[in-house]
Scaffold this active site. Structure first.
Site, short mmCIF file in Angstrom:
data_model
loop_
_atom_site.label_atom_id
_atom_site.label_comp_id
_atom_site.label_asym_id
_atom_site.label_seq_id
_atom_site.Cartn_x
_atom_site.Cartn_y
_atom_site.Cartn_z
N ARG A 45 130.05 52.96 -22.84
CA ARG A 45 130.09 51.53 -22.53
C ARG A 45 129.24 51.28 -21.29
O ARG A 45 128.98 52.20 -20.52
CB ARG A 45 131.52 51.11 -22.17
CG ARG A 45 132.47 50.93 -23.27
CD ARG A 45 133.86 50.66 -22.71
NE ARG A 45 133.96 49.34 -22.09
CZ ARG A 45 134.99 48.95 -21.35
NH1 ARG A 45 135.99 49.76 -21.12
NH2 ARG A 45 135.03 47.73 -20.84
N SER A 84 130.05 49.29 -18.58
CA SER A 84 130.70 48.88 -17.33
C SER A 84 130.36 49.87 -16.23
O SER A 84 130.05 51.03 -16.49
CB SER A 84 132.21 48.77 -17.51
OG SER A 84 132.79 50.07 -17.54
N LYS A 130 142.36 56.83 -22.47
CA LYS A 130 143.37 55.86 -22.90
C LYS A 130 142.78 54.72 -23.74
O LYS A 130 143.51 53.97 -24.36
CB LYS A 130 144.20 55.35 -21.72
CG LYS A 130 143.50 54.50 -20.69
CD LYS A 130 144.55 54.05 -19.67
CE LYS A 130 144.05 53.38 -18.45
NZ LYS A 130 142.89 52.53 -18.48
N ASP A 131 141.44 54.60 -23.81
CA ASP A 131 140.81 53.61 -24.70
C ASP A 131 140.67 54.13 -26.13
O ASP A 131 140.38 53.37 -27.05
CB ASP A 131 139.39 53.26 -24.21
CG ASP A 131 139.41 52.42 -22.94
OD1 ASP A 131 140.48 51.85 -22.63
OD2 ASP A 131 138.36 52.33 -22.27
N SER A 156 148.50 44.89 -19.76
CA SER A 156 149.16 46.01 -20.45
C SER A 156 150.64 45.76 -20.65
O SER A 156 151.39 45.60 -19.69
CB SER A 156 148.96 47.28 -19.61
OG SER A 156 150.01 48.20 -19.83
N ARG A 192 152.80 47.87 -21.45
CA ARG A 192 153.50 49.01 -20.83
C ARG A 192 153.72 48.77 -19.33
O ARG A 192 154.82 48.97 -18.81
CB ARG A 192 152.66 50.28 -21.04
CG ARG A 192 153.18 51.52 -20.33
CD ARG A 192 152.15 52.64 -20.35
NE ARG A 192 150.93 52.26 -19.61
CZ ARG A 192 150.81 52.32 -18.30
NH1 ARG A 192 151.81 52.72 -17.54
NH2 ARG A 192 149.68 51.94 -17.72
N ARG A 193 152.68 48.30 -18.65
CA ARG A 193 152.83 48.02 -17.21
C ARG A 193 153.78 46.85 -17.00
O ARG A 193 154.64 46.89 -16.12
CB ARG A 193 151.47 47.73 -16.58
CG ARG A 193 150.60 48.97 -16.42
CD ARG A 193 149.23 48.66 -15.84
NE ARG A 193 148.44 49.90 -15.74
CZ ARG A 193 147.13 49.98 -15.99
NH1 ARG A 193 146.46 48.90 -16.34
NH2 ARG A 193 146.51 51.13 -15.87
N LYS A 194 153.61 45.82 -17.81
CA LYS A 194 154.43 44.61 -17.69
C LYS A 194 155.93 44.96 -17.80
O LYS A 194 156.74 44.56 -16.96
CB LYS A 194 154.05 43.59 -18.76
CG LYS A 194 154.91 42.33 -18.74
CD LYS A 194 154.49 41.32 -19.81
CE LYS A 194 155.39 40.09 -19.75
NZ LYS A 194 154.96 39.03 -20.68
N ARG A 217 141.95 40.01 -17.57
CA ARG A 217 140.99 40.79 -18.34
C ARG A 217 139.77 41.09 -17.48
O ARG A 217 139.62 40.56 -16.40
CB ARG A 217 140.51 39.98 -19.56
CG ARG A 217 141.28 40.19 -20.87
CD ARG A 217 141.27 41.58 -21.45
NE ARG A 217 139.98 42.23 -21.57
CZ ARG A 217 139.11 42.03 -22.54
NH1 ARG A 217 139.35 41.16 -23.49
NH2 ARG A 217 138.00 42.70 -22.58
N GLY A 218 138.88 41.89 -18.03
CA GLY A 218 137.65 42.20 -17.33
C GLY A 218 137.71 43.62 -16.79
O GLY A 218 138.77 44.23 -16.72
N ASN A 219 136.55 44.17 -16.43
CA ASN A 219 136.53 45.52 -15.88
C ASN A 219 137.10 45.50 -14.46
O ASN A 219 137.46 44.45 -13.94
CB ASN A 219 135.11 46.10 -15.93
CG ASN A 219 134.13 45.23 -15.19
OD1 ASN A 219 134.43 44.72 -14.11
ND2 ASN A 219 132.95 45.04 -15.75
N THR A 237 135.67 43.07 -11.90
CA THR A 237 136.05 41.69 -12.21
C THR A 237 137.49 41.42 -11.79
O THR A 237 137.81 40.38 -11.22
CB THR A 237 135.91 41.45 -13.73
OG1 THR A 237 134.61 41.86 -14.13
CG2 THR A 237 136.10 39.98 -14.08
N ARG A 238 138.38 42.37 -12.08
CA ARG A 238 139.80 42.16 -11.75
C ARG A 238 140.02 42.06 -10.25
O ARG A 238 140.78 41.22 -9.78
CB ARG A 238 140.65 43.30 -12.31
CG ARG A 238 140.76 43.24 -13.81
CD ARG A 238 141.62 44.34 -14.36
NE ARG A 238 141.35 44.45 -15.80
CZ ARG A 238 142.20 44.94 -16.67
NH1 ARG A 238 143.38 45.37 -16.28
NH2 ARG A 238 141.89 45.01 -17.94
N CYS A 250 149.11 48.66 -29.98
CA CYS A 250 148.68 48.31 -28.62
C CYS A 250 149.58 47.26 -27.96
O CYS A 250 149.46 46.98 -26.79
CB CYS A 250 147.23 47.85 -28.63
SG CYS A 250 146.89 46.67 -29.93
#
Length: 321
Positions: free
Chosen positions: A19, A21, A91-92, A137, A139-141, A157-159, A162-163, A255
């Site tokens: 990718r 990024s 993890k992707d 995510s 899972r995190r939430k 969202r975003g890399n 960006t976050r 997911c």
């Protein structure tokens, strides 16, 4: 240097797909450097592939069609022979690989923990009531809500760049988040170590399967490249990733499901911890087991059976509904 006899051997080039990024490029460069150190005569050339996940950068990940939104186009390049190697964040990578492809190597794993990056460098326990935390995510939430049910979890969202920019805010886009939760490994690889407010131990937030690990993917029949890739394989990291991914596969979560898995070395053994949560974090089932490092599948099967006997399937059905 001057080309000597056997020209086809004097310059060999292997294309690695990735990718585009900043983090993906850093990770791929890391792999290329490790390979170059072992095979100085080969030129490892990095090819950027635009993936669906990069194109649809505003839709929430959990709303994306199908799995593997950051890998499909890259895997197509491998299948077509446009690249002979690909580097992914483990993890992707969906737990089922397309026919004909394999994970040839997993280099030494970086920090597998999740971290908090907060606007005021506060740890989670000192965040104000109803603080807004950005994560896409499930899972995190779920695990954040299990610790602090008052938190407001908002999609982001975003890399990584960006976050962090969204957390800091600009004149045009005021701050919407008090903090974000991201993977430690990405922060460390991308040079954001100084931004981290808190590292979450796995007892508090168990990571995603494969978090912190990289996957070097090749075609199963490309034995030459598999052998080259294996030179940078870390057997423990490889075994751990196999166990974590097999656990997710046995549980059959998608997911949208808050599933967490972590395999770590314990003496000569591999210890696998797994957790499945309800989306609101109010209910969770947890299980763990240990086995020798060369039995990751059996270990995963063991932990999956324990989780299922505790009611994991009901939680998974609920999150997929």
């Amino acid at each position: 240097g001057k080309a000597t006899g056997g020209n086809e051997m004097s310059h060999k080039k292997i294309v690695i797909a990735t990718r585009g990024s900043a983090l993906a490029l850093k990770q791929t460069q890391l792999v290329a450097d490790l390979l170059s150190a072992t095979f100085p005569a080969i030129e490892f050339s990095i090819e950027v592939v635009r993936t669906k996940g990069d194109t649809l950068s505003d839709a929430p990940l959990s709303a994306m069609p199908g799995r593997g939104v950051f890998v499909k186009e890259i895997e197509d390049c491998l299948v077509r022979g446009q690249a002979r190697m690909a580097v992914h964040s483990m993890k992707d990578l969906p737990t089922e690989l397309p026919p004909g492809l394999c994970i040839a190597a997993v280099p030494e794993r970086a920090d597998y923990r999740d971290v908090l990056i907060s606007g005021k460098m506060l740890p989670l326990e000192n965040m104000p009531p109803e603080a807004v935390i950005g994560t896409g995510s499930p899972r995190r939430k779920a695990q954040l809500l299990a610790i602090r049910p008052d938190l407001r979890i908002e999609n982001i969202r975003g890399n990584l760049d960006t976050r962090i920019a969204k957390l800091r805010g600009t004149k045009a886009a005021p701050v919407r988040y008090d903090a974000i939760v991201v993977a430690a490994a990405g922060c460390l690889r991308a040079g954001y170590e100084g931004e981290i407010s808190e590292y979450f131990p796995p007892e508090l937030i168990l990571p995603a399967a494969g978090q912190g690990a990289l996957a070097v993917e090749c075609r199963e029949d490309d034995l030459e490249v598999i052998e080259i890739a294996r030179s940078i394989n870390n057997p423990l990291a490889f075994s751990a990733a196999q166990a974590e991914r097999a656990l997710v596969r046995y549980l059959g979560g998608g997911c949208h499901t808050p599933i967490a898995a972590l395999a770590t070395a314990e003496g000569a053994n591999l210890r696998l911890r797994g957790a499945v949560l309800s989306p609101d974090g109010k209910r969770a089932v947890r299980a763990e087991s240990s086995a020798s490092t060369n039995q990751p599948e059996a270990l995963a099967n063991d932990v999956a059976k324990k989780l299922i006997s505790l009611g994991a399937r009901d939680l998974i059905r609920e999150s997929e509904a």
